[in-house]
Structures are given as C-alpha cells and as structure tokens.
Design a protein around this motif. Structure first.
Motif, mmCIF file in Angstrom:
data_model
loop_
_atom_site.group_PDB
_atom_site.id
_atom_site.type_symbol
_atom_site.label_atom_id
_atom_site.label_comp_id
_atom_site.label_asym_id
_atom_site.label_seq_id
_atom_site.Cartn_x
_atom_site.Cartn_y
_atom_site.Cartn_z
ATOM 1 N N VAL A 168 0.837 -1.200 0.000
ATOM 2 C CA VAL A 168 0.000 0.000 0.000
ATOM 3 C C VAL A 168 0.870 1.247 0.000
ATOM 4 O O VAL A 168 0.625 2.204 -0.748
ATOM 5 C CB VAL A 168 -0.942 -0.004 1.219
ATOM 6 N N MET A 169 1.910 1.255 0.826
ATOM 7 C CA MET A 169 2.804 2.399 0.925
ATOM 8 C C MET A 169 3.424 2.752 -0.426
ATOM 9 O O MET A 169 3.465 3.915 -0.840
ATOM 10 C CB MET A 169 3.901 2.104 1.952
ATOM 11 N N LYS A 170 3.903 1.735 -1.152
ATOM 12 C CA LYS A 170 4.556 1.972 -2.440
ATOM 13 C C LYS A 170 3.576 2.560 -3.456
ATOM 14 O O LYS A 170 3.925 3.475 -4.208
ATOM 15 C CB LYS A 170 5.144 0.665 -2.978
ATOM 16 N N LEU A 171 2.358 2.029 -3.484
ATOM 17 C CA LEU A 171 1.374 2.522 -4.445
ATOM 18 C C LEU A 171 0.944 3.952 -4.119
ATOM 19 O O LEU A 171 0.820 4.796 -5.018
ATOM 20 C CB LEU A 171 0.157 1.591 -4.478
ATOM 21 N N LYS A 179 -8.801 4.560 -4.254
ATOM 22 C CA LYS A 179 -9.618 3.695 -5.103
ATOM 23 C C LYS A 179 -8.737 2.841 -6.014
ATOM 24 O O LYS A 179 -8.987 1.646 -6.215
ATOM 25 C CB LYS A 179 -10.566 4.552 -5.945
ATOM 26 N N GLU A 180 -7.676 3.449 -6.571
ATOM 27 C CA GLU A 180 -6.772 2.722 -7.461
ATOM 28 C C GLU A 180 -5.984 1.658 -6.698
ATOM 29 O O GLU A 180 -5.731 0.567 -7.208
ATOM 30 C CB GLU A 180 -5.822 3.702 -8.155
ATOM 31 N N VAL A 181 -5.577 1.989 -5.476
ATOM 32 C CA VAL A 181 -4.863 1.015 -4.644
ATOM 33 C C VAL A 181 -5.771 -0.172 -4.342
ATOM 34 O O VAL A 181 -5.354 -1.338 -4.427
ATOM 35 C CB VAL A 181 -4.377 1.659 -3.323
ATOM 36 N N ALA A 182 -7.027 0.133 -3.995
ATOM 37 C CA ALA A 182 -7.991 -0.922 -3.679
ATOM 38 C C ALA A 182 -8.177 -1.856 -4.869
ATOM 39 O O ALA A 182 -8.187 -3.082 -4.719
ATOM 40 C CB ALA A 182 -9.332 -0.298 -3.278
ATOM 41 N N ILE A 187 -8.621 -5.170 -2.591
ATOM 42 C CA ILE A 187 -9.114 -4.948 -1.231
ATOM 43 C C ILE A 187 -10.071 -3.761 -1.254
ATOM 44 O O ILE A 187 -10.176 -3.064 -2.258
ATOM 45 C CB ILE A 187 -7.966 -4.686 -0.226
ATOM 46 N N SER A 188 -10.764 -3.522 -0.158
ATOM 47 C CA SER A 188 -11.721 -2.422 -0.115
ATOM 48 C C SER A 188 -11.019 -1.092 0.149
ATOM 49 O O SER A 188 -9.895 -1.055 0.659
ATOM 50 C CB SER A 188 -12.753 -2.670 0.990
ATOM 51 N N GLU A 193 -7.588 2.647 3.541
ATOM 52 C CA GLU A 193 -7.517 3.745 4.505
ATOM 53 C C GLU A 193 -6.910 3.283 5.823
ATOM 54 O O GLU A 193 -6.087 3.988 6.430
ATOM 55 C CB GLU A 193 -8.917 4.316 4.741
ATOM 56 N N THR A 194 -7.304 2.097 6.255
ATOM 57 C CA THR A 194 -6.775 1.550 7.500
ATOM 58 C C THR A 194 -5.270 1.309 7.404
ATOM 59 O O THR A 194 -4.520 1.651 8.322
ATOM 60 C CB THR A 194 -7.482 0.218 7.839
ATOM 61 N N HIS A 195 -4.840 0.738 6.277
ATOM 62 C CA HIS A 195 -3.410 0.474 6.080
ATOM 63 C C HIS A 195 -2.607 1.773 6.014
ATOM 64 O O HIS A 195 -1.516 1.870 6.590
ATOM 65 C CB HIS A 195 -3.187 -0.332 4.801
ATOM 66 N N VAL A 196 -3.124 2.768 5.303
ATOM 67 C CA VAL A 196 -2.413 4.046 5.193
ATOM 68 C C VAL A 196 -2.257 4.688 6.564
ATOM 69 O O VAL A 196 -1.182 5.189 6.913
ATOM 70 C CB VAL A 196 -3.139 4.997 4.222
ATOM 71 N N SER A 197 -3.324 4.678 7.340
ATOM 72 C CA SER A 197 -3.254 5.244 8.696
ATOM 73 C C SER A 197 -2.203 4.535 9.530
ATOM 74 O O SER A 197 -1.432 5.168 10.269
ATOM 75 C CB SER A 197 -4.624 5.135 9.380
#
Length: 221
Positions: A168-171, A179-182, A187-188, A193-197
């Motif tokens: 997630v961090m790299k993307l 939305k693009e990462v999901a 994933i949703s 959002e949870t991973h970024v936080s």
C-alpha cells in the motif's frame, strides 16, 4: 567451479526460480537453447531442493517468493553450497529488494527488462565471479554500500510495516488514489484507509505527501 575458471556458456548449468510458471517457461524458451536449464523452483522450498539436487553454476532468482523470498533461498543454500552463484532477476528495483539479496549473497541484480543476450552474458559473468547489475542499479548499489544511503535506517523502518502495508505504501507513494490502490490489491477502500493510517503512524508521518518524500528519499519507488 573456481571463480577464475573460464566457462563456456553452452555448459552453463542454470536453475530458474520464479513463482510465475509462465515467466519460467518464457525464460526457458529464451535461453534454454544457449545454456543448460537443470531445474526450476516456484517458492523457497522447491527452489532450495532444486538447487541442492542439481548444484547449478548460476541460479536466476526472483526476489519475491512464497516462503520467505529470494534472500531466504540464498541463506539456506550458501552454507552448504558456497560455489553456487545467484543472479537476482526481478521487476523490482526498490532499495530493500536490491540490498536484501545482495546482503544475503547474490552476485548481481538485473531487472526483467533485460534482453536475452544480456541475461546470458550476465549469467556467464556471475558464474565466473564478476558482479553484474543493470546500469540503473549499479550507481545505487555503490551509494548504498558506500554509506550515501542509510540502508540500516531503511531496513529498520520497513521492518515495522507488514507486507501488505509495504504494498500500500509503495502505491500511495507512486501517486495512486485510494480507489486505485484498492483495485490493484483487490481490497476495499476502507481497508486501504486503514493500512495508510497504520503506515503513517508507524513511520511517524503526517500525510501522503510526507510518505511520498520518505519513500522517494529511500529509493523505494
């Protein structure tokens, strides 16, 4: 085989390690008529087994493998088979990937954009004891081991992140929207959002702009 012993490329014994069967088949097709493909592996366990059984001159090794990655393959093989040479072949040119396998004992690192002829020449050079890197990576590797890049800090901070958080961090650092990462990771958006936080908290950063700078400074994207 000693490092100073000349090696006829047609006698070069090679094991291909990659978790994608189609990629292994493609490499086999491209170089199989020039060298001797003596084994294959799709994860750490099968890779180690194939290498120990065939004792190749060179292992073409993907960095990301089920079971612990390319570095783990090297760590399991070299103590008992120190003459086997490893050439990392990956789509990734991220700092932690390059440094991880080189530290483990790989003699070179090239990206999958390399031509068949360049790959064959690279394998022959690695088998003879040379170090081989894609041109774009050579300067970076020198910087890393000369101390220009604080690799210890990269490793320590990355170790705080889970494998999914690193993805997630790299993307995000590359400019992807949530939305693009999901979509990319299946994933949703809520999970993104949870991973970024979590990533921002662990790295003590405030926003995605700081995250992008953090990743860029460490050659992770």
């Amino acid at each position: 085989m000693s490092e100073d012993q000349a090696l006829d490329v047609t006698d070069l014994r090679v094991v291909i390690v990659d978790d994608h069967a189609m990629f292994r088949a493609g490499v086999n097709h491209e170089i199989g008529q020039h060298v001797k493909i003596v084994g294959e592996g799709e994860d750490v366990e099968t890779a180690v087994k194939a290498i120990l059984e065939t004792e190749p001159d060179v292992v073409l090794l993907d960095v990301h493998l089920p079971g612990g990655g390319g570095a783990e393959v090297i760590k399991q093989v070299l103590p008992t088979k120190p003459d086997v040479k490893f050439l990392a072949l990956s789509v990734s040119d991220a700092a932690q990937d390059v440094i991880g396998v080189i530290r483990a004992g790989a003699r070179g690192y090239v990206t999958k954009s390399i031509s068949s002829q360049e790959l064959i020449e690279g394998m022959a050079r690695v088998a003879a004891g040379d170090a081989v890197f894609s041109p774009r990576l050579a300067g970076f590797v020198l910087d890393a081991f000369s101390g220009a890049i604080d690799i210890a800090q990269v490793d320590e901070e990355l170790d705080k992140l889970s494998a999914r958080e690193r993805e997630v961090m790299k993307l995000i650092a590359r400019g992807y929207s949530y939305k693009e990462v999901a979509k990319e990771l299946f994933i949703s958006i809520k999970t993104v959002e949870t991973h970024v936080s979590s990533v921002l908290r662990k790295l003590q950063l405030s926003n995605r702009h700081q995250l992008t700078k953090w990743a860029t400074d460490r050659h992770l994207v």
